[in-house]
Write an enzyme that holds these catalytic residues in place. Structure first.
Site, mmCIF file in Angstrom:
data_model
loop_
_atom_site.group_PDB
_atom_site.id
_atom_site.type_symbol
_atom_site.label_atom_id
_atom_site.label_comp_id
_atom_site.label_asym_id
_atom_site.label_seq_id
_atom_site.Cartn_x
_atom_site.Cartn_y
_atom_site.Cartn_z
ATOM 1 N N ASP A 86 0.918 -1.154 0.037
ATOM 2 C CA ASP A 86 0.001 -0.150 0.068
ATOM 3 C C ASP A 86 1.037 1.170 -0.053
ATOM 4 O OD1 ASP A 86 -2.312 1.738 0.479
ATOM 5 O OD2 ASP A 86 -1.657 1.797 2.541
ATOM 6 N N ASP A 143 -0.187 5.100 1.006
ATOM 7 C CA ASP A 143 -0.389 5.889 2.244
ATOM 8 C C ASP A 143 -0.360 5.266 3.526
ATOM 9 O OD1 ASP A 143 -0.622 8.083 0.331
ATOM 10 O OD2 ASP A 143 -2.814 7.742 0.118
#
Length: 218
Positions: free
Chosen positions: A8, A10
């Site tokens: 991922d 953020d």
């Protein structure tokens, strides 16, 4: 056996939550939206369609999601650029994964411009063989499409992937994709909150906590 690592972005490649919050504060003030913080907490990790549709439905009907998302993300990049840096230990882990023959991909609900921005400013572009962003799929997290697409781009099965995540929507996406292993970073949520999530194999504070690479990839 783990053959690939999916990250991922953020809260996972960069601990950028405070900057997204500042960007939302500036952005929502422009549109007179005052009750955004509580609503945002329930959709963190999802795509802008879900986030903006919940926070400012009237503005979405008037201007459209794409225009609003571009405006908000431009604010975010502007205020974050002077301070951006990767999560501690990330570059070292990426180097070790590369040496071990593990291919890497980004799987983010964020837009492609933000993904490129992070990889370029953190000087980690060369480690990633694929970049899957929210605007390249039809359904963002918690749907598994992003991670299924990222695994396919690397030519591996989801069960052969370790997925690094930080938010509930991402954990659900990883579980539904059939990830071989899920590692949670305590960047957005506390360790206590993460411990209540299902299917997480390990919780870490930074990537330097992953001292046993062989165990991670077994």
């Amino acid at each position: 056996m783990i053959r690939a690592a999916l990250f991922d972005m953020d809260g996972t490649l960069v601990a950028n939550t405070p900057y997204h919050l500042r960007a939302f504060a500036i952005f929502c003030e422009r549109y007179g939206v005052t009750d955004w913080e509580t609503k945002l907490a329930s959709v963190f990790g999802m795509g802008n369609d879900d986030i903006l549709g919940l926070i400012m439905p009237d503005a979405v009907r008037e201007k459209g999601v794409e225009a609003l998302a571009d405006e908000k993300e431009a604010i975010y990049r502007e205020i974050y650029a002077p301070d951006i840096r990767p999560v501690e230990g990330l570059a070292r882990l990426l180097g070790r994964l590369t040496q071990a023959g593990i291919r890497c991909a980004v799987g983010s609900s964020g837009c492609r411009r933000n993904v490129d921005f992070v990889l370029e400013h953190c000087a980690i572009e060369s480690y990633f063989d694929a970049r899957i962003s929210g605007d390249s799929v039809s359904r963002c997290k918690p749907d598994p499409e992003i991670y299924l697409t990222a695994a396919a781009a690397l030519g591996v099965a989801p069960a052969e992937c370790v997925i690094f995540e930080d938010a509930p929507a991402g954990f659900e996406a990883a579980r539904r994709a059939g990830a071989g292993r899920i590692i949670a970073l305590a960047t957005t949520l506390s360790r206590e909150e993460l411990a209540r999530e299902k299917g997480i194999d390990r919780i870490i504070g930074t990537y330097d906590d992953l001292d046993d690479l062989a165990a991670l990839l077994a």
